[in-house]
Scaffold this active site. Structure first.
Site, PDB file in Angstrom:
ATOM      1  N   ASP A  78      56.590  15.999  19.279  1.00  0.00           N
ATOM      2  CA  ASP A  78      57.298  14.654  19.304  1.00  0.00           C
ATOM      3  C   ASP A  78      56.479  13.716  18.097  1.00  0.00           C
ATOM      4  O   ASP A  78      57.065  13.013  17.419  1.00  0.00           O
ATOM      5  CB  ASP A  78      56.796  14.018  20.520  1.00  0.00           C
ATOM      6  CG  ASP A  78      58.094  14.076  21.600  1.00  0.00           C
ATOM      7  OD1 ASP A  78      58.693  14.962  21.550  1.00  0.00           O
ATOM      8  OD2 ASP A  78      58.218  13.150  22.190  1.00  0.00           O
ATOM      9  N   ASP A 120      43.015  17.181  18.634  1.00  0.00           N
ATOM     10  CA  ASP A 120      42.731  15.894  18.317  1.00  0.00           C
ATOM     11  C   ASP A 120      42.801  15.999  17.058  1.00  0.00           C
ATOM     12  O   ASP A 120      43.427  14.764  16.158  1.00  0.00           O
ATOM     13  CB  ASP A 120      41.592  15.393  19.076  1.00  0.00           C
ATOM     14  CG  ASP A 120      40.346  16.426  18.861  1.00  0.00           C
ATOM     15  OD1 ASP A 120      40.335  17.339  18.364  1.00  0.00           O
ATOM     16  OD2 ASP A 120      39.245  15.895  19.345  1.00  0.00           O
ATOM     17  N   TYR A 155      51.953  23.901  32.013  1.00  0.00           N
ATOM     18  CA  TYR A 155      53.161  23.551  32.994  1.00  0.00           C
ATOM     19  C   TYR A 155      53.516  24.324  34.014  1.00  0.00           C
ATOM     20  O   TYR A 155      54.337  24.149  35.086  1.00  0.00           O
ATOM     21  CB  TYR A 155      54.216  23.709  31.814  1.00  0.00           C
ATOM     22  CG  TYR A 155      54.589  22.759  30.703  1.00  0.00           C
ATOM     23  CD1 TYR A 155      53.548  22.125  29.998  1.00  0.00           C
ATOM     24  CD2 TYR A 155      56.083  22.230  30.756  1.00  0.00           C
ATOM     25  CE1 TYR A 155      53.974  21.033  29.183  1.00  0.00           C
ATOM     26  CE2 TYR A 155      56.281  21.248  29.981  1.00  0.00           C
ATOM     27  CZ  TYR A 155      55.532  20.592  29.394  1.00  0.00           C
ATOM     28  OH  TYR A 155      55.657  19.413  28.442  1.00  0.00           O
ATOM     29  N   ASP A 206      54.184  20.537  22.905  1.00  0.00           N
ATOM     30  CA  ASP A 206      54.910  19.397  23.237  1.00  0.00           C
ATOM     31  C   ASP A 206      54.782  18.008  22.709  1.00  0.00           C
ATOM     32  O   ASP A 206      55.488  17.296  22.092  1.00  0.00           O
ATOM     33  CB  ASP A 206      55.004  19.095  24.900  1.00  0.00           C
ATOM     34  CG  ASP A 206      55.861  18.252  25.457  1.00  0.00           C
ATOM     35  OD1 ASP A 206      57.254  17.935  24.968  1.00  0.00           O
ATOM     36  OD2 ASP A 206      55.460  17.336  26.346  1.00  0.00           O
ATOM     37  N   LYS A 222      42.010  23.565  21.695  1.00  0.00           N
ATOM     38  CA  LYS A 222      40.765  22.661  22.016  1.00  0.00           C
ATOM     39  C   LYS A 222      39.549  23.819  22.564  1.00  0.00           C
ATOM     40  O   LYS A 222      38.988  23.775  23.543  1.00  0.00           O
ATOM     41  CB  LYS A 222      41.141  21.967  23.140  1.00  0.00           C
ATOM     42  CG  LYS A 222      40.199  20.598  23.549  1.00  0.00           C
ATOM     43  CD  LYS A 222      40.109  19.763  22.269  1.00  0.00           C
ATOM     44  CE  LYS A 222      39.053  18.665  22.732  1.00  0.00           C
ATOM     45  NZ  LYS A 222      38.685  17.582  21.514  1.00  0.00           N
TER      46      LYS A 222
HETATM   47  C1  IPM Z   1      60.938  19.191  25.833  1.00  0.00           C
HETATM   48  C2  IPM Z   1      60.639  18.153  26.791  1.00  0.00           C
HETATM   49  C3  IPM Z   1      60.520  18.883  28.266  1.00  0.00           C
HETATM   50  C4  IPM Z   1      59.168  19.508  28.089  1.00  0.00           C
HETATM   51  C5  IPM Z   1      60.535  18.289  29.518  1.00  0.00           C
HETATM   52  C6  IPM Z   1      62.151  17.535  29.679  1.00  0.00           C
HETATM   53  C7  IPM Z   1      60.379  19.065  30.650  1.00  0.00           C
HETATM   54  O1  IPM Z   1      59.835  17.108  26.604  1.00  0.00           O
HETATM   55  O2  IPM Z   1      61.527  20.184  25.707  1.00  0.00           O
HETATM   56  O3  IPM Z   1      59.745  18.889  24.974  1.00  0.00           O
HETATM   57  O4  IPM Z   1      57.975  18.788  28.606  1.00  0.00           O
HETATM   58  O5  IPM Z   1      58.958  20.790  27.745  1.00  0.00           O
HETATM   59 MN    MN Z   2      58.627  17.216  25.026  1.00  0.00          MN
END
Ligand code: IPM
Ligand code: MN
Length: 372
Positions: free
Chosen positions: A249, A221, A142, A245, A189
């Site tokens: 999710d 993975d 990032y 990240d 990884k």
């Molecule tokens: C999160 C979001 C952010 C990230 C974005 C909005 C920059 O997806 O907080 O998980 O990738 O960290």
């Molecule tokens: Mn995110």
């Protein structure tokens, strides 16, 4: 207790869900005799529209003088399909994390018993899941050097980590495991990436300071697969920025909805608390966004202030809302009549009157005031 909480509602559904979290915090202030103030500031696409920059100086200054930050969401579709946009809303959040030294992002993932049947995953696989993801937040790909060649045909993002960056979040993960099931899983990884091999070396060395904690390793993975196949094997997951990240999710599916997942970003003097979901532009202004992730982020803020009873009161109110199906349709598709603010109203009411005898069950289902 007196606290100044900077509110950065941001884009899309950010303002709607944040509004409900403020209601919950205000109810806590009334119930426990605290004084919270909520000065607001611009961030993200909204800030670009108003000032030309996603993190205006005033916003950063306000954050720095606050006790904590309640963050909504960031992002707007007009930037998503424009790879050449010189400024992007997300830069506001990334800059804020870096400026405030928020190197650890903590994302709890829980399968609530009352929601097991709403998850697309099999109940017997997810029952009992209780994971705390420790995502490194200010390093890695990032923030590494970015490059695009002159004719725009080649690009790169560098993934860099230092020993110090790994150690400081690893300490937090091991310490968290001490009050949990005493297990840390490092996700990396290391079979391919040099940076991952550094993570393994540094975390392994550090683990000797925590002999009571079991450390194990998974390639990312495989971890992605294990999270869905057998999530109860995990306790604390420690990982770098981008893997964290993506995996968080994915893990949100276990809880039934990404609309339930809260997060705390800590490491500096001031913590930032935000839902893990994005700005969900299609839902903006429709009253269908789930406010619970934002409300639970407010509870994490109270924990951070060491207001444990207060945090617990919010969690109880959320659990009651889930138990009674006072939720938006992302959790229960039949609930199209229950709107964002009604979920917030119920939680606010239950914080103020945390007794079932006060709940008017009939009104809940009419979408009216819930406390008699
Ligand atoms: C999160 C979001 C952010 C990230 C974005 C909005 C920059 O997806 O907080 O998980 O990738 O960290
Ligand atoms: Mn995110």
């Amino acid at each position: 207790m007196k606290k100044m909480i900077a509110v950065l509602p941001g884009d899309g559904i950010g303002p709607e869900v944040t509004h409900e979290a403020i209601k919950a915090l205000q109810a806590i202030a009334v119930a426990f005799d605290h004084q919270f103030s909520f000065p607001q500031a611009l961030v993200g696409a909204t800030a670009i529209d108003a000032t030309g920059t996603p993190l205006p100086e005033d916003t950063l200054a306000l954050c720095k003088e606050s006790d904590a930050i309640l963050f909504g969401a960031i992002g707007h579709p007009k930037y998503d399909n424009d790879p050449s946009a010189p400024v992007r809303p997300e830069q506001g959040l990334l800059a804020l994390r870096k400026e405030l030294g928020l190197f650890a992002n903590i994302r709890p993932v829980k399968a609530y018993d009352t929601l097991l049947h709403h998850s697309p995953l099999k109940e017997d696989r997810i029952k009992g899941t209780d994971i705390s993801i420790y995502r490194e937040l200010t390093g890695g790909i990032y923030f590494g050097e970015k490059h695009r060649n002159e004719d725009g045909t080649e690009a790169s993002d560098l993934c860099v980590y230092s020993k110090n960056e790994i150690e400081r979040i690893a300490h937090l993960a091991f310490q968290a495991a001490r009050s949990r099931k005493k297990k840390v899983t490092l996700v990396d990884k290391a079979n391919v990436l040099e940076s991952s091999r550094l993570w393994r070396k540094v975390v392994t060395a550090l683990s000797h300071e925590y002999p009571d904690i079991t450390l194990d390793f998974l390639f990312v993975d495989n971890a992605a697969m294990q999270l869905i196949l057998n999530p109860t094997q995990f306790d604390v997951i420690l990982t770098e920025n981008m893997f964290g990240d993506i995996l968080s999710d994915e893990a949100s599916v276990i809880g039934g909805s990404i609309g339930l997942l809260a997060s705390a970003s800590v490491g500096g003097d001031i913590g930032l608390f935000e839902p893990i979901h994005g700005s969900f532009p299609q839902a903006t202004g429709k009253g269908i966004a789930n406010p619970i992730a934002s409300i639970l982020s407010a509870a994490m803020m109270l924990e951070h202030f060491k207001l444990h009873k207060e945090a617990h009161r919010i969690q109880k109110a959320v659990e009651k809302a889930l138990e009674l199906s006072v939720t938006t349709a992302d959790i229960n598709p039949e609930n199209t009549h229950i709107k964002t603010n009604q979920v917030g109203d119920f939680i606010e009411d239950y914080i103020l009157n945390p007794h079932d005898s006060n709940v008017n069950f009939q009104n809940i289902h009419l979408g009216q005031s819930t406390i008699i």
